[in-house]
Scaffold this active site. Structure first.
Site, mmCIF file in Angstrom:
data_model
loop_
_atom_site.group_PDB
_atom_site.id
_atom_site.type_symbol
_atom_site.label_atom_id
_atom_site.label_comp_id
_atom_site.label_asym_id
_atom_site.label_seq_id
_atom_site.Cartn_x
_atom_site.Cartn_y
_atom_site.Cartn_z
ATOM 1 N N ALA A 274 0.813 -1.212 0.000
ATOM 2 C CA ALA A 274 0.000 0.000 0.000
ATOM 3 C C ALA A 274 0.847 1.263 0.000
ATOM 4 C CB ALA A 274 -0.930 -0.014 1.198
ATOM 5 N N CYS A 275 1.896 1.269 0.818
ATOM 6 C CA CYS A 275 2.650 2.504 1.019
ATOM 7 C C CYS A 275 3.401 2.923 -0.243
ATOM 8 C CB CYS A 275 3.612 2.329 2.186
ATOM 9 S SG CYS A 275 4.278 0.671 2.311
#
Lengths: 375, 89
Positions: free
Chosen positions: A319-320
Protein backbone atom coordinates in the site's frame (compact mmCIF):
# COMPACT_ATOMS: atom_id res chain seq x y z
CA UNK A 1 27.72 -1.90 -12.22
CA UNK A 2 25.05 0.00 -14.11
CA UNK A 3 21.59 0.26 -12.59
CA UNK A 4 19.59 -2.90 -13.38
CA UNK A 5 15.98 -2.35 -14.47
CA UNK A 6 14.07 -5.28 -12.96
CA UNK A 7 10.60 -3.76 -13.42
CA UNK A 8 10.12 -4.68 -17.08
CA UNK A 9 6.40 -5.43 -16.63
CA UNK A 10 5.81 -1.73 -15.95
CA UNK A 11 7.86 -0.51 -18.89
CA UNK A 12 10.76 -1.79 -20.94
CA UNK A 13 13.04 -0.42 -23.66
CA UNK A 14 11.73 -0.83 -27.18
CA UNK A 15 12.75 -4.08 -28.82
CA UNK A 16 15.64 -3.24 -31.20
CA UNK A 17 13.58 -4.57 -34.11
CA UNK A 18 10.83 -2.08 -33.24
CA UNK A 19 13.23 0.83 -32.97
CA UNK A 20 14.38 0.48 -36.59
CA UNK A 21 10.81 0.20 -37.83
CA UNK A 22 9.68 3.12 -35.70
CA UNK A 23 12.25 5.47 -37.20
CA UNK A 24 11.32 4.49 -40.74
CA UNK A 25 7.59 4.65 -40.05
CA UNK A 26 7.81 8.07 -38.37
CA UNK A 27 9.35 9.41 -41.57
CA UNK A 28 6.63 7.95 -43.79
CA UNK A 29 3.54 7.24 -41.75
CA UNK A 30 2.51 10.50 -40.11
CA UNK A 31 -0.50 11.31 -42.31
CA UNK A 32 -4.08 10.29 -41.55
CA UNK A 33 -4.50 6.78 -43.02
CA UNK A 34 -8.14 7.61 -43.77
CA UNK A 35 -7.13 10.51 -46.03
CA UNK A 36 -7.38 10.04 -49.80
CA UNK A 37 -4.08 11.69 -50.77
CA UNK A 38 -0.79 9.94 -51.39
CA UNK A 39 0.69 10.34 -47.91
CA UNK A 40 -2.61 9.10 -46.48
CA UNK A 41 -2.37 6.01 -48.67
CA UNK A 42 1.21 5.47 -47.48
CA UNK A 43 0.07 5.62 -43.88
CA UNK A 44 -2.85 3.31 -44.66
CA UNK A 45 -0.47 0.76 -46.17
CA UNK A 46 1.78 0.84 -43.12
CA UNK A 47 -1.15 0.46 -40.74
CA UNK A 48 -2.54 -2.45 -42.73
CA UNK A 49 0.90 -4.09 -42.70
CA UNK A 50 0.96 -3.71 -38.94
CA UNK A 51 -2.54 -5.18 -38.66
CA UNK A 52 -1.63 -8.16 -40.79
CA UNK A 53 1.55 -8.86 -38.80
CA UNK A 54 -0.28 -8.68 -35.47
CA UNK A 55 -3.12 -10.85 -36.74
CA UNK A 56 -0.63 -13.49 -37.91
CA UNK A 57 1.27 -13.35 -34.63
CA UNK A 58 -1.92 -13.69 -32.55
CA UNK A 59 -3.43 -16.30 -34.90
CA UNK A 60 -6.55 -14.23 -35.55
CA UNK A 61 -7.99 -12.63 -38.68
CA UNK A 62 -6.87 -9.27 -40.03
CA UNK A 63 -10.38 -7.84 -39.75
CA UNK A 64 -10.48 -8.77 -36.05
CA UNK A 65 -7.55 -6.51 -35.02
CA UNK A 66 -7.64 -2.81 -34.07
CA UNK A 67 -4.85 -0.64 -32.74
CA UNK A 68 -5.60 1.74 -29.89
CA UNK A 69 -4.24 2.78 -26.48
CA UNK A 70 -3.67 -0.04 -23.99
CA UNK A 71 -6.29 1.17 -21.51
CA UNK A 72 -8.78 1.84 -24.30
CA UNK A 73 -8.29 -1.72 -25.61
CA UNK A 74 -9.30 -3.12 -22.21
CA UNK A 75 -12.27 -0.81 -21.79
CA UNK A 76 -13.67 -1.25 -25.29
CA UNK A 77 -12.94 -4.97 -25.28
CA UNK A 78 -14.88 -5.73 -22.11
CA UNK A 79 -17.52 -3.01 -22.25
CA UNK A 80 -18.22 -3.38 -25.98
CA UNK A 81 -19.27 -6.98 -25.33
CA UNK A 82 -21.32 -5.93 -22.33
CA UNK A 83 -22.99 -3.03 -24.14
CA UNK A 84 -24.17 -5.35 -26.92
CA UNK A 85 -25.84 -7.61 -24.35
CA UNK A 86 -27.28 -4.92 -22.11
CA UNK A 87 -30.81 -6.04 -23.03
CA UNK A 88 -30.11 -9.23 -21.03
CA UNK A 89 -28.86 -7.44 -17.92
CA UNK A 90 -26.01 -5.37 -16.55
CA UNK A 91 -24.20 -7.92 -14.41
CA UNK A 92 -20.50 -8.46 -15.07
CA UNK A 93 -18.39 -11.32 -13.72
CA UNK A 94 -14.66 -10.78 -13.10
CA UNK A 95 -12.05 -12.64 -11.05
CA UNK A 96 -11.05 -10.65 -7.97
CA UNK A 97 -7.44 -10.45 -9.20
CA UNK A 98 -8.10 -8.76 -12.56
CA UNK A 99 -6.10 -5.62 -13.33
CA UNK A 100 -7.54 -2.39 -11.92
CA UNK A 101 -8.25 -1.29 -15.50
CA UNK A 102 -10.70 -4.19 -15.87
CA UNK A 103 -12.21 -3.83 -12.41
CA UNK A 104 -12.66 -0.06 -12.72
CA UNK A 105 -14.17 -0.37 -16.20
CA UNK A 106 -16.56 -3.07 -15.00
CA UNK A 107 -17.68 -1.04 -12.00
CA UNK A 108 -18.11 2.15 -14.03
CA UNK A 109 -20.25 0.42 -16.64
CA UNK A 110 -22.33 -1.59 -14.16
CA UNK A 111 -23.01 1.50 -12.04
CA UNK A 112 -24.06 3.42 -15.11
CA UNK A 113 -26.60 0.76 -16.06
CA UNK A 114 -27.87 -0.10 -12.59
CA UNK A 115 -26.08 -3.45 -12.67
CA UNK A 116 -23.44 -5.00 -10.49
CA UNK A 117 -20.02 -6.58 -10.66
CA UNK A 118 -19.69 -10.10 -9.32
CA UNK A 119 -16.11 -10.77 -8.21
CA UNK A 120 -15.05 -14.41 -8.31
CA UNK A 121 -12.56 -15.44 -5.64
CA UNK A 122 -9.18 -17.09 -6.21
CA UNK A 123 -7.06 -19.75 -4.54
CA UNK A 124 -3.87 -19.04 -2.58
CA UNK A 125 -1.87 -18.95 -5.83
CA UNK A 126 -4.19 -16.30 -7.20
CA UNK A 127 -5.98 -18.55 -9.67
CA UNK A 128 -9.69 -18.29 -10.41
CA UNK A 129 -11.48 -21.55 -11.24
CA UNK A 130 -13.17 -21.81 -14.61
CA UNK A 131 -16.05 -23.65 -12.90
CA UNK A 132 -16.65 -20.66 -10.62
CA UNK A 133 -16.66 -18.28 -13.57
CA UNK A 134 -19.12 -20.50 -15.46
CA UNK A 135 -21.41 -20.87 -12.44
CA UNK A 136 -21.39 -17.11 -11.85
CA UNK A 137 -22.43 -16.55 -15.46
CA UNK A 138 -25.66 -18.52 -15.05
CA UNK A 139 -28.86 -16.60 -14.48
CA UNK A 140 -29.59 -14.88 -17.77
CA UNK A 141 -28.64 -11.37 -16.62
CA UNK A 142 -24.88 -11.54 -17.19
CA UNK A 143 -23.64 -9.16 -19.88
CA UNK A 144 -20.03 -10.37 -20.03
CA UNK A 145 -17.33 -12.29 -18.17
CA UNK A 146 -13.68 -11.21 -17.99
CA UNK A 147 -10.64 -13.41 -17.42
CA UNK A 148 -6.99 -12.42 -17.71
CA UNK A 149 -4.47 -14.72 -19.40
CA UNK A 150 -2.10 -14.43 -16.45
CA UNK A 151 -1.92 -12.25 -13.39
CA UNK A 152 0.07 -9.04 -13.74
CA UNK A 153 1.26 -8.97 -10.12
CA UNK A 154 2.05 -12.58 -9.25
CA UNK A 155 2.31 -14.23 -12.67
CA UNK A 156 -0.17 -17.05 -12.13
CA UNK A 157 -1.73 -18.30 -15.38
CA UNK A 158 -5.52 -18.17 -15.40
CA UNK A 159 -7.91 -20.66 -17.02
CA UNK A 160 -9.02 -18.23 -19.76
CA UNK A 161 -8.90 -21.02 -22.36
CA UNK A 162 -11.14 -23.38 -20.41
CA UNK A 163 -14.10 -21.15 -19.59
CA UNK A 164 -17.15 -22.55 -21.39
CA UNK A 165 -19.79 -19.98 -20.65
CA UNK A 166 -23.51 -20.79 -20.78
CA UNK A 167 -26.23 -19.10 -22.74
CA UNK A 168 -24.01 -17.20 -25.18
CA UNK A 169 -22.41 -15.07 -22.45
CA UNK A 170 -19.28 -13.56 -24.09
CA UNK A 171 -15.79 -13.84 -22.59
CA UNK A 172 -13.31 -10.97 -22.61
CA UNK A 173 -9.66 -12.01 -22.25
CA UNK A 174 -7.18 -9.49 -20.86
CA UNK A 175 -3.77 -10.34 -22.26
CA UNK A 176 -2.24 -6.98 -21.31
CA UNK A 177 0.41 -8.53 -19.04
CA UNK A 178 0.98 -11.65 -21.11
CA UNK A 179 0.77 -11.43 -24.89
CA UNK A 180 4.11 -12.18 -26.50
CA UNK A 181 4.80 -14.70 -23.73
CA UNK A 182 1.48 -16.55 -23.61
CA UNK A 183 -0.81 -17.15 -26.58
CA UNK A 184 -4.50 -16.39 -26.75
CA UNK A 185 -6.69 -19.49 -26.55
CA UNK A 186 -7.71 -20.73 -29.99
CA UNK A 187 -11.42 -20.49 -29.25
CA UNK A 188 -13.91 -19.75 -26.50
CA UNK A 189 -13.55 -15.97 -26.29
CA UNK A 190 -15.13 -12.99 -28.02
CA UNK A 191 -12.78 -10.05 -27.41
CA UNK A 192 -9.26 -9.59 -26.10
CA UNK A 193 -6.87 -6.78 -25.22
CA UNK A 194 -3.10 -6.58 -25.41
CA UNK A 195 -0.51 -4.01 -24.36
CA UNK A 196 2.58 -3.65 -26.54
CA UNK A 197 4.73 -3.25 -23.42
CA UNK A 198 4.39 -6.98 -22.71
CA UNK A 199 6.14 -7.79 -26.01
CA UNK A 200 8.69 -4.98 -26.21
CA UNK A 201 6.59 -2.56 -28.25
CA UNK A 202 5.80 1.09 -27.50
CA UNK A 203 4.06 1.58 -24.14
CA UNK A 204 1.43 3.80 -25.72
CA UNK A 205 0.06 1.12 -28.07
CA UNK A 206 -2.63 -1.42 -27.29
CA UNK A 207 -4.37 -3.99 -29.44
CA UNK A 208 -8.08 -4.74 -29.39
CA UNK A 209 -9.25 -8.02 -30.90
CA UNK A 210 -12.95 -8.61 -31.53
CA UNK A 211 -13.74 -12.00 -33.06
CA UNK A 212 -15.77 -12.08 -36.24
CA UNK A 213 -19.44 -12.67 -35.58
CA UNK A 214 -19.22 -11.20 -32.08
CA UNK A 215 -21.95 -8.81 -30.98
CA UNK A 216 -20.04 -5.66 -30.00
CA UNK A 217 -21.41 -2.16 -29.43
CA UNK A 218 -19.31 0.91 -28.78
CA UNK A 219 -19.72 1.72 -25.06
CA UNK A 220 -18.35 5.23 -25.66
CA UNK A 221 -19.39 8.12 -27.91
CA UNK A 222 -18.62 7.71 -31.61
CA UNK A 223 -18.99 5.21 -34.41
CA UNK A 224 -20.88 2.07 -33.37
CA UNK A 225 -18.23 -0.26 -34.86
CA UNK A 226 -14.68 -0.80 -33.54
CA UNK A 227 -12.16 1.65 -35.00
CA UNK A 228 -8.42 2.15 -34.73
CA UNK A 229 -7.66 4.48 -31.80
CA UNK A 230 -11.36 4.91 -31.12
CA UNK A 231 -11.69 6.99 -34.27
CA UNK A 232 -8.89 9.43 -33.38
CA UNK A 233 -5.85 9.99 -35.62
CA UNK A 234 -4.11 6.59 -35.58
CA UNK A 235 -0.55 6.27 -34.30
CA UNK A 236 0.64 4.48 -37.44
CA UNK A 237 4.33 4.44 -36.56
CA UNK A 238 3.66 3.20 -33.03
CA UNK A 239 1.36 0.47 -34.36
CA UNK A 240 3.95 -0.70 -36.88
CA UNK A 241 6.65 -0.69 -34.22
CA UNK A 242 4.36 -2.73 -31.97
CA UNK A 243 3.82 -5.25 -34.77
CA UNK A 244 7.56 -5.53 -35.47
CA UNK A 245 8.27 -6.02 -31.76
CA UNK A 246 5.64 -8.74 -31.49
CA UNK A 247 7.07 -10.65 -34.47
CA UNK A 248 10.61 -10.37 -33.11
CA UNK A 249 9.54 -11.37 -29.61
CA UNK A 250 7.75 -14.49 -30.83
CA UNK A 251 10.74 -15.44 -32.97
CA UNK A 252 13.08 -15.39 -29.96
CA UNK A 253 10.55 -16.54 -27.38
CA UNK A 254 11.88 -20.03 -26.69
CA UNK A 255 15.37 -18.76 -25.94
CA UNK A 256 14.48 -15.54 -24.08
CA UNK A 257 11.64 -16.94 -22.01
CA UNK A 258 13.55 -20.12 -21.21
CA UNK A 259 16.36 -17.97 -19.82
CA UNK A 260 13.98 -15.70 -17.92
CA UNK A 261 12.14 -18.69 -16.49
CA UNK A 262 15.40 -20.17 -15.14
CA UNK A 263 16.42 -16.81 -13.63
CA UNK A 264 13.00 -16.44 -11.98
CA UNK A 265 13.35 -19.96 -10.56
CA UNK A 266 16.66 -18.86 -9.08
CA UNK A 267 15.12 -15.72 -7.52
CA UNK A 268 12.25 -17.78 -6.14
CA UNK A 269 14.73 -20.19 -4.58
CA UNK A 270 16.73 -17.46 -2.83
CA UNK A 271 13.67 -15.45 -1.76
CA UNK A 272 11.97 -18.54 -0.32
CA UNK A 273 15.04 -19.19 1.82
CA UNK A 274 14.90 -15.71 3.41
CA UNK A 275 13.49 -15.81 6.93
CA UNK A 276 9.79 -14.93 7.25
CA UNK A 277 9.42 -14.44 3.51
CA UNK A 278 6.66 -15.79 1.32
CA UNK A 279 7.03 -16.24 -2.45
CA UNK A 280 3.57 -15.81 -3.96
CA UNK A 281 1.93 -17.08 -7.13
CA UNK A 282 2.04 -20.43 -8.93
CA UNK A 283 5.65 -21.70 -9.07
CA UNK A 284 5.17 -23.50 -12.41
CA UNK A 285 2.08 -22.33 -14.32
CA UNK A 286 3.16 -18.71 -14.45
CA UNK A 287 4.49 -15.91 -16.62
CA UNK A 288 8.15 -16.61 -17.44
CA UNK A 289 9.56 -13.25 -16.40
CA UNK A 290 7.86 -12.25 -13.17
CA UNK A 291 8.23 -13.15 -9.49
CA UNK A 292 6.69 -11.66 -6.37
CA UNK A 293 7.52 -12.17 -2.71
CA UNK A 294 6.61 -10.55 0.61
CA UNK A 295 8.83 -10.04 3.65
CA UNK A 296 7.16 -9.99 7.04
CA UNK A 297 7.50 -6.78 9.10
CA UNK A 298 9.02 -4.74 6.26
CA UNK A 299 7.51 -1.93 4.24
CA UNK A 300 7.52 -2.35 0.49
CA UNK A 301 8.61 1.26 0.18
CA UNK A 302 11.75 0.66 2.25
CA UNK A 303 12.62 -2.44 0.22
CA UNK A 304 12.16 -0.60 -3.09
CA UNK A 305 14.24 2.34 -1.81
CA UNK A 306 17.10 0.19 -0.50
CA UNK A 307 17.20 -2.00 -3.61
CA UNK A 308 17.23 1.14 -5.74
CA UNK A 309 20.14 2.49 -3.72
CA UNK A 310 21.95 -0.80 -4.34
CA UNK A 311 21.34 -0.42 -8.09
CA UNK A 312 18.16 -2.44 -8.73
CA UNK A 313 14.82 -1.01 -9.86
CA UNK A 314 11.95 -3.19 -8.64
CA UNK A 315 8.21 -2.71 -8.05
CA UNK A 316 5.99 -3.34 -5.03
CA UNK A 317 2.30 -4.04 -4.52
CA UNK A 318 2.36 -2.81 -0.94
CA UNK A 319 0.00 0.00 0.00
CA UNK A 320 2.65 2.50 1.02
CA UNK A 321 4.20 2.42 -2.47
CA UNK A 322 1.02 2.63 -4.48
CA UNK A 323 -0.05 6.24 -3.77
CA UNK A 324 -3.06 4.80 -2.02
CA UNK A 325 -3.63 3.36 1.42
CA UNK A 326 -5.33 0.32 -0.07
CA UNK A 327 -3.03 -2.69 -0.25
CA UNK A 328 -2.76 -4.65 -3.51
CA UNK A 329 -6.17 -6.16 -4.20
CA UNK A 330 -4.42 -9.13 -5.80
CA UNK A 331 -2.39 -9.99 -2.71
CA UNK A 332 -5.40 -9.41 -0.46
CA UNK A 333 -7.62 -11.65 -2.63
CA UNK A 334 -5.01 -14.43 -2.37
CA UNK A 335 -4.66 -14.01 1.38
CA UNK A 336 -0.96 -13.25 0.86
CA UNK A 337 0.98 -10.85 3.03
CA UNK A 338 0.39 -7.38 1.57
CA UNK A 339 3.27 -5.52 3.20
CA UNK A 340 6.96 -5.92 2.45
CA UNK A 341 6.08 -6.83 -1.11
CA UNK A 342 8.55 -6.88 -4.00
CA UNK A 343 7.71 -7.61 -7.63
CA UNK A 344 10.61 -8.36 -9.95
CA UNK A 345 10.04 -8.62 -13.71
CA UNK A 346 12.86 -9.40 -16.11
CA UNK A 347 13.26 -7.83 -19.53
CA UNK A 348 14.45 -9.73 -22.59
CA UNK A 349 18.04 -8.52 -22.13
CA UNK A 350 18.36 -9.39 -18.44
CA UNK A 351 21.62 -11.11 -17.55
CA UNK A 352 22.48 -13.79 -15.06
CA UNK A 353 25.05 -11.38 -13.61
CA UNK A 354 22.32 -8.82 -12.85
CA UNK A 355 20.15 -11.39 -11.13
CA UNK A 356 23.04 -12.85 -9.13
CA UNK A 357 24.10 -9.35 -8.08
CA UNK A 358 20.56 -8.71 -6.83
CA UNK A 359 20.48 -11.99 -4.95
CA UNK A 360 23.84 -11.17 -3.38
CA UNK A 361 22.49 -7.99 -1.72
CA UNK A 362 18.90 -9.05 -1.01
CA UNK A 363 19.46 -11.09 2.18
CA UNK A 364 21.60 -8.33 3.70
CA UNK A 365 18.98 -5.64 2.90
CA UNK A 366 16.13 -7.70 4.32
CA UNK A 367 18.17 -8.50 7.42
CA UNK A 368 19.17 -4.88 7.98
CA UNK A 369 15.61 -3.54 7.57
CA UNK A 370 14.35 -6.24 9.96
CA UNK A 371 16.90 -5.30 12.58
CA UNK A 372 15.81 -1.66 12.26
CA UNK A 373 12.30 -2.63 13.43
CA UNK A 374 13.74 -4.87 16.13
CA UNK A 375 12.60 -8.18 14.65
CA UNK B 1 -11.64 6.27 26.80
CA UNK B 2 -11.77 4.01 29.87
CA UNK B 3 -9.44 1.15 28.93
CA UNK B 4 -10.42 -0.91 31.97
CA UNK B 5 -13.86 -1.67 30.46
CA UNK B 6 -14.32 -5.39 29.99
CA UNK B 7 -17.03 -6.17 27.47
CA UNK B 8 -17.59 -9.31 25.46
CA UNK B 9 -18.43 -8.82 21.80
CA UNK B 10 -19.96 -11.46 19.62
CA UNK B 11 -19.68 -14.08 22.33
CA UNK B 12 -15.87 -14.14 22.17
CA UNK B 13 -13.86 -14.23 25.40
CA UNK B 14 -11.95 -11.04 25.97
CA UNK B 15 -8.34 -11.21 24.77
CA UNK B 16 -5.60 -11.53 27.34
CA UNK B 17 -3.74 -8.71 25.61
CA UNK B 18 -5.16 -6.02 23.36
CA UNK B 19 -2.76 -4.03 21.19
CA UNK B 20 -4.09 -0.56 20.45
CA UNK B 21 -2.76 0.11 16.95
CA UNK B 22 -5.31 2.78 16.05
CA UNK B 23 -3.85 5.25 13.60
CA UNK B 24 -0.93 3.00 12.64
CA UNK B 25 -0.25 2.10 9.01
CA UNK B 26 1.02 -1.21 7.73
CA UNK B 27 3.31 -2.90 8.57
CA UNK B 28 3.40 -1.29 12.05
CA UNK B 29 0.43 -3.21 13.54
CA UNK B 30 1.97 -6.55 12.50
CA UNK B 31 5.32 -5.43 13.91
CA UNK B 32 3.54 -4.74 17.23
CA UNK B 33 1.98 -8.19 17.08
CA UNK B 34 5.33 -9.80 16.27
CA UNK B 35 7.05 -8.01 19.14
CA UNK B 36 4.43 -8.31 21.85
CA UNK B 37 2.50 -11.57 21.38
CA UNK B 38 5.07 -13.30 23.59
CA UNK B 39 3.80 -11.21 26.52
CA UNK B 40 0.95 -13.72 26.89
CA UNK B 41 1.36 -17.43 27.67
CA UNK B 42 0.94 -20.10 24.98
CA UNK B 43 -2.79 -20.72 24.52
CA UNK B 44 -3.76 -17.14 25.40
CA UNK B 45 -5.38 -14.65 23.02
CA UNK B 46 -3.90 -11.43 21.64
CA UNK B 47 -6.00 -8.88 19.76
CA UNK B 48 -4.90 -6.13 17.40
CA UNK B 49 -7.19 -3.10 17.11
CA UNK B 50 -6.51 -1.09 13.96
CA UNK B 51 -8.36 0.78 11.21
CA UNK B 52 -5.78 0.11 8.47
CA UNK B 53 -7.41 -2.33 6.03
CA UNK B 54 -4.13 -4.13 5.27
CA UNK B 55 -4.40 -5.79 8.70
CA UNK B 56 -7.43 -7.76 7.50
CA UNK B 57 -5.08 -9.71 5.22
CA UNK B 58 -1.82 -9.31 7.08
CA UNK B 59 -2.82 -10.56 10.55
CA UNK B 60 -4.09 -13.92 9.18
CA UNK B 61 -0.99 -14.08 6.93
CA UNK B 62 1.25 -13.45 9.96
CA UNK B 63 -0.49 -16.31 11.80
CA UNK B 64 0.08 -18.66 8.84
CA UNK B 65 3.74 -17.70 8.48
CA UNK B 66 4.50 -17.73 12.21
CA UNK B 67 2.50 -20.85 13.14
CA UNK B 68 -0.11 -19.05 15.25
CA UNK B 69 -3.89 -19.46 15.15
CA UNK B 70 -6.07 -16.76 13.61
CA UNK B 71 -9.38 -16.65 15.46
CA UNK B 72 -11.21 -14.01 13.45
CA UNK B 73 -12.31 -10.40 13.37
CA UNK B 74 -14.74 -8.51 15.57
CA UNK B 75 -14.98 -4.87 16.56
CA UNK B 76 -13.79 -2.77 19.48
CA UNK B 77 -16.40 -0.67 21.35
CA UNK B 78 -15.58 2.32 19.13
CA UNK B 79 -16.29 0.29 15.99
CA UNK B 80 -12.65 -0.16 14.96
CA UNK B 81 -11.88 -3.65 13.59
CA UNK B 82 -10.21 -6.02 16.03
CA UNK B 83 -8.27 -9.10 14.89
CA UNK B 84 -7.88 -11.97 17.36
CA UNK B 85 -4.99 -14.40 17.49
CA UNK B 86 -4.24 -17.39 19.73
CA UNK B 87 -0.58 -17.87 20.63
CA UNK B 88 0.37 -21.48 19.80
CA UNK B 89 4.15 -21.36 20.15
Amino acid sequence: MAHAHLDAAAGAPLHPAAREVLDAALARGYADPRALHGLGRDARLLLDNAREAVADALAVRRDEVWFTGPLDAVQRGLLGLAEARLHRGARLVVPSVEHAHVRHAARWWADRHGGQVHEVGVDSWGRAYDGDLVESAIGGDVAAVACQLANHEVGTIQPAGQVELPDGVPLFVDGSASLGMIDLPETGWSAAAGHATSWGGPGSVGVLVVRRGTRWSNPFPGDPEPQDFGGALPDVAGSLAAAAALQATLAERAEVDGRRRRLVDRIREVAAALPDTEVVGDPVERLPHLVTFSCLYLSGEALVRELDRAGFGVASGSACTASTLEPSHVLAAMGALTHGNVRISLGRDVTEQQVEALLAVLPEIVGRLRSEVGL
Amino acid sequence: MDSSLTVTFGGHPEPDLELDCRGMLCPQPVIELGRRHTEVPVGAVVAVVVEDVAARTDVPAWCRMRGQEYLGEDTAPDGVPRYRVRRLT
